[in-house]
Scaffold this motif. Structure first.
Motif, PDB file in Angstrom:
ATOM      1  N   ILE A 275       1.020  -1.128  -0.402  1.00 26.58           N
ATOM      2  CA  ILE A 275      -0.177  -0.326   0.289  1.00 26.58           C
ATOM      3  C   ILE A 275       0.993   0.676   0.076  1.00 26.58           C
ATOM      4  O   ILE A 275       0.593   2.160  -0.483  1.00 26.58           O
ATOM      5  N   TYR A 276       2.568   1.087   0.464  1.00 25.73           N
ATOM      6  CA  TYR A 276       2.577   2.385   0.316  1.00 25.73           C
ATOM      7  C   TYR A 276       3.074   3.219  -0.668  1.00 25.73           C
ATOM      8  O   TYR A 276       4.005   3.764  -1.170  1.00 25.73           O
ATOM      9  N   LEU A 294      -1.926  -3.881  10.635  1.00 26.66           N
ATOM     10  CA  LEU A 294      -1.912  -2.744   8.873  1.00 26.66           C
ATOM     11  C   LEU A 294      -0.974  -3.676   8.517  1.00 26.66           C
ATOM     12  O   LEU A 294      -0.027  -3.174   9.400  1.00 26.66           O
ATOM     13  N   PRO A 295      -0.373  -2.790   7.607  1.00 27.88           N
ATOM     14  CA  PRO A 295       0.361  -2.842   6.899  1.00 27.88           C
ATOM     15  C   PRO A 295       1.650  -2.016   8.220  1.00 27.88           C
ATOM     16  O   PRO A 295       1.832  -1.167   7.898  1.00 27.88           O
ATOM     17  N   GLU A 296       2.738  -2.652   7.926  1.00 24.07           N
ATOM     18  CA  GLU A 296       3.603  -1.412   8.370  1.00 24.07           C
ATOM     19  C   GLU A 296       4.740  -0.250   7.383  1.00 24.07           C
ATOM     20  O   GLU A 296       4.595   0.471   8.317  1.00 24.07           O
ATOM     21  N   ARG A 297       4.242  -0.338   6.580  1.00 25.11           N
ATOM     22  CA  ARG A 297       4.823   0.745   5.651  1.00 25.11           C
ATOM     23  C   ARG A 297       4.128   1.186   5.135  1.00 25.11           C
ATOM     24  O   ARG A 297       4.394   2.693   4.367  1.00 25.11           O
ATOM     25  N   ILE A 298       2.713   1.687   5.734  1.00 26.74           N
ATOM     26  CA  ILE A 298       2.160   1.990   6.122  1.00 26.74           C
ATOM     27  C   ILE A 298       2.132   3.634   5.889  1.00 26.74           C
ATOM     28  O   ILE A 298       1.639   4.252   6.073  1.00 26.74           O
ATOM     29  N   ASN A 302       1.545   9.634   3.075  1.00 25.90           N
ATOM     30  CA  ASN A 302       1.521  11.691   3.661  1.00 25.90           C
ATOM     31  C   ASN A 302       0.287  11.300   3.789  1.00 25.90           C
ATOM     32  O   ASN A 302      -0.535  12.175   3.736  1.00 25.90           O
ATOM     33  N   LEU A 303      -0.721  10.382   4.483  1.00 27.28           N
ATOM     34  CA  LEU A 303      -1.683  10.316   5.367  1.00 27.28           C
ATOM     35  C   LEU A 303      -2.254  11.787   5.919  1.00 27.28           C
ATOM     36  O   LEU A 303      -1.722  12.082   7.183  1.00 27.28           O
ATOM     37  N   HIS A 304      -2.911  12.364   5.937  1.00 25.97           N
ATOM     38  CA  HIS A 304      -4.176  13.742   6.739  1.00 25.97           C
ATOM     39  C   HIS A 304      -5.110  13.404   7.258  1.00 25.97           C
ATOM     40  O   HIS A 304      -5.298  13.634   8.398  1.00 25.97           O
ATOM     41  N   VAL A 305      -5.477  12.166   7.321  1.00 23.13           N
ATOM     42  CA  VAL A 305      -6.903  11.784   7.380  1.00 23.13           C
ATOM     43  C   VAL A 305      -7.441  10.218   7.548  1.00 23.13           C
ATOM     44  O   VAL A 305      -6.823   9.724   6.622  1.00 23.13           O
TER      45      VAL A 305
END
Length: 481
Positions: A275-276, A294-298, A302-305
């Motif tokens: 998903i990265y 959750l996958p570690e590389r998430i 650059n998530l805001h929400v």
């Protein structure tokens, strides 16, 4: 006083206090400079040909009336750019209007259309950019005797289409005509009996909309996301909430332009490890799913929400807590007591109601949810035993077949061999077996007793039971009879 039919119509269209002011349009006079007229909610059943609209009229609102067809006086308007005919009783709109190549926005939602407006397909209006056909549940009624095939020959150059709640069913090929669409609404967040049942995404017809940037597929009975989802290479926002999606293919992470992803109210157990790759993703809504990890590389995104409300998580990475808007309530861990987190959760829930705070209570599964009260590890062990020991079972329980043994009693005693079927898998087992197939570490390898020893012990404790039954080969006589 309104007639009985008018009262029924007013109630159906939701007028306040079931009352609408009825006007005599033949007496109306407008200045020649007027460009916008609002005649909504006036109980208008028809417009007389004597009605004189201003020559420069650009915007006309006739919504929430009782029109059963588009009046001729409206069809003769030559400079009309926006026409709102929503919430009427119109059955057909096939006649080409004079504003064909001037109209920009056409709203025909909440009508009784028995087919799409024919002229929109055949004439291909050059400036039409927004077409709303939402809640026309009879729209596919005319798709017979080759009519749909005729429409498929045309290409509608509309950039935004809302065709939700039209019960398209097996007529999804209509999407082929929207090859240039940028925003497409196929479903709505609110449940409807007239929803379009898509099933797989992208479905037939939808896979031709390669230029789409915003796709809304809420409440469309989606079970599977196919690998050719990558056809939407330009997509920026996708909303597939309120469906039955349990897995995302790895190809989903190739939608590199995706910024907003809404997967709320599904059956997702995990997210793809890659998903990265969605490096433009800023808004991720995965609330009300069954996520257990959750996958570690998430955290590289650059998530805001991030909305993780109501899942099965036991922990989250600390980096996730740094996003601007976040909801971690109703998981199997305590919510942070940081006041900054409370502000973030408040922002995310600004327009959301019916949510609870705190930690989700773990409940034991009912007997009906698992076979014979077995644990997840026991179910996995049973399934592995069945997969790996079929040949051993055949060798141990097949009756002797050599002619020398035909005289023995054991050969002729019928034996019931029960083939054990695997129990229904829980979502966690599905996740474990998938990770094993991908070559990841198997949690059962950490057991102090090996799987082989456990299987051997189970065989010793529960040997195969032979059952005698009466049949045509029973012989109760002695050798002297």
């Amino acid at each position: 006083m309104a007639t009985r039919n008018e009262k029924s119509f007013q109630y159906k269209n939701g007028f306040k206090n079931r009352i609408a002011e009825k006007i005599d349009t033949t007496l109306l006079q407008w200045s020649a400079n007027i460009t916008y007229i609002d005649l909504s909610n006036k109980s208008i059943l028809t417009l007389d040909d004597n009605v004189q609209f201003p020559p420069n009229l650009c915007n006309l609102n006739l919504s929430n009336n009782g029109l059963v067809q588009v009046p001729d006086v409206v069809l003769k308007l030559k400079k009309l750019q926006t026409l709102d005919l929503s919430h009427n009783l119109i059955g057909y709109f096939d006649k080409t209007p004079d504003f064909c190549h001037v109209i920009e926005t056409l709203d025909l939602s909440h009508n009784h259309l028995a087919g799409p407006p024919y002229w929109v397909w055949t004439e291909s209006p050059s400036k039409l950019s927004k077409l709303n056909l939402n809640y026309n549940f009879k729209l596919s009624q005319s798709f017979q005797n080759g009519y749909l095939e005729e429409l498929l020959q045309y290409n509608v150059s509309v950039s935004e289409v809302n065709i939700s709640n039209c019960k398209l069913g097996d007529h999804m090929k209509l999407f082929n005509t929207f090859s240039k669409v940028k925003t497409l609404h196929v479903g709505m967040p609110n449940y409807s009996n007239f929803a379009n049942h898509v099933g797989d995404a992208p479905c037939i017809g939808l896979n031709k909309c390669c230029d789409i940037e915003r796709l809304i597929l809420c409440n469309t009975q989606i079970y599977t996301i196919k690998s050719d989802i990558v056809v939407f290479k330009n997509i920026v926002e996708i909303n597939m909430s309120h469906n039955y999606i349990s897995d995302l293919p790895n190809e989903f992470c190739d939608l590199v332009n995706l910024e907003i992803c809404v997967l709320s109210h599904n059956n997702l157990l995990y997210l793809p490890d890659n998903i990265y790759k969605l490096n433009k993703l800023t808004h991720l809504y995965i609330d009300c799913n069954e996520l257990c990890t959750l996958p570690e590389r998430i955290v590289e995104l650059n998530l805001h929400v991030v909305d993780l409300y109501n899942n099965g998580l036991y922990e989250v990475l600390e980096e996730i807590k740094n996003v601007a808007e976040l909801d971690l309530a109703q998981n199997f861990f305590d919510e942070p007591d940081d006041p900054h987190y409370a502000v973030k959760k408040g922002k995310l829930r600004l327009n959301i109601t019916d949510r609870f705070d705190g930690r989700k209570i773990e409940e034991d599964r009912q007997d009906s949810e698992q076979s014979h009260c077995t644990t997840d590890d026991e179910e996995l062990l049973c399934s592995l035993q069945i997969d790996n020991n079929d040949e051993v079972s055949k060798q141990n329980y097949d009756p002797p077949s050599s002619p020398e043994d035909w005289d023995s009693d054991e050969y002729w005693v019928p034996g019931y061999t029960r083939r054990v079927s695997p129990p229904a898998q829980s979502p966690w087992l599905f996740f474990v077996k998938k990770k094993m197939a991908e070559g990841h570490f198997c949690p059962m390898d950490a057991h102090p007793v090996s799987v082989a020893e456990i299987v051997k012990y189970e065989k010793m404790c529960n040997p195969r039971v032979w059952h005698e039954s009466e049949g045509q080969f029973d012989d109760y006589s002695d050798d002297n009879s």
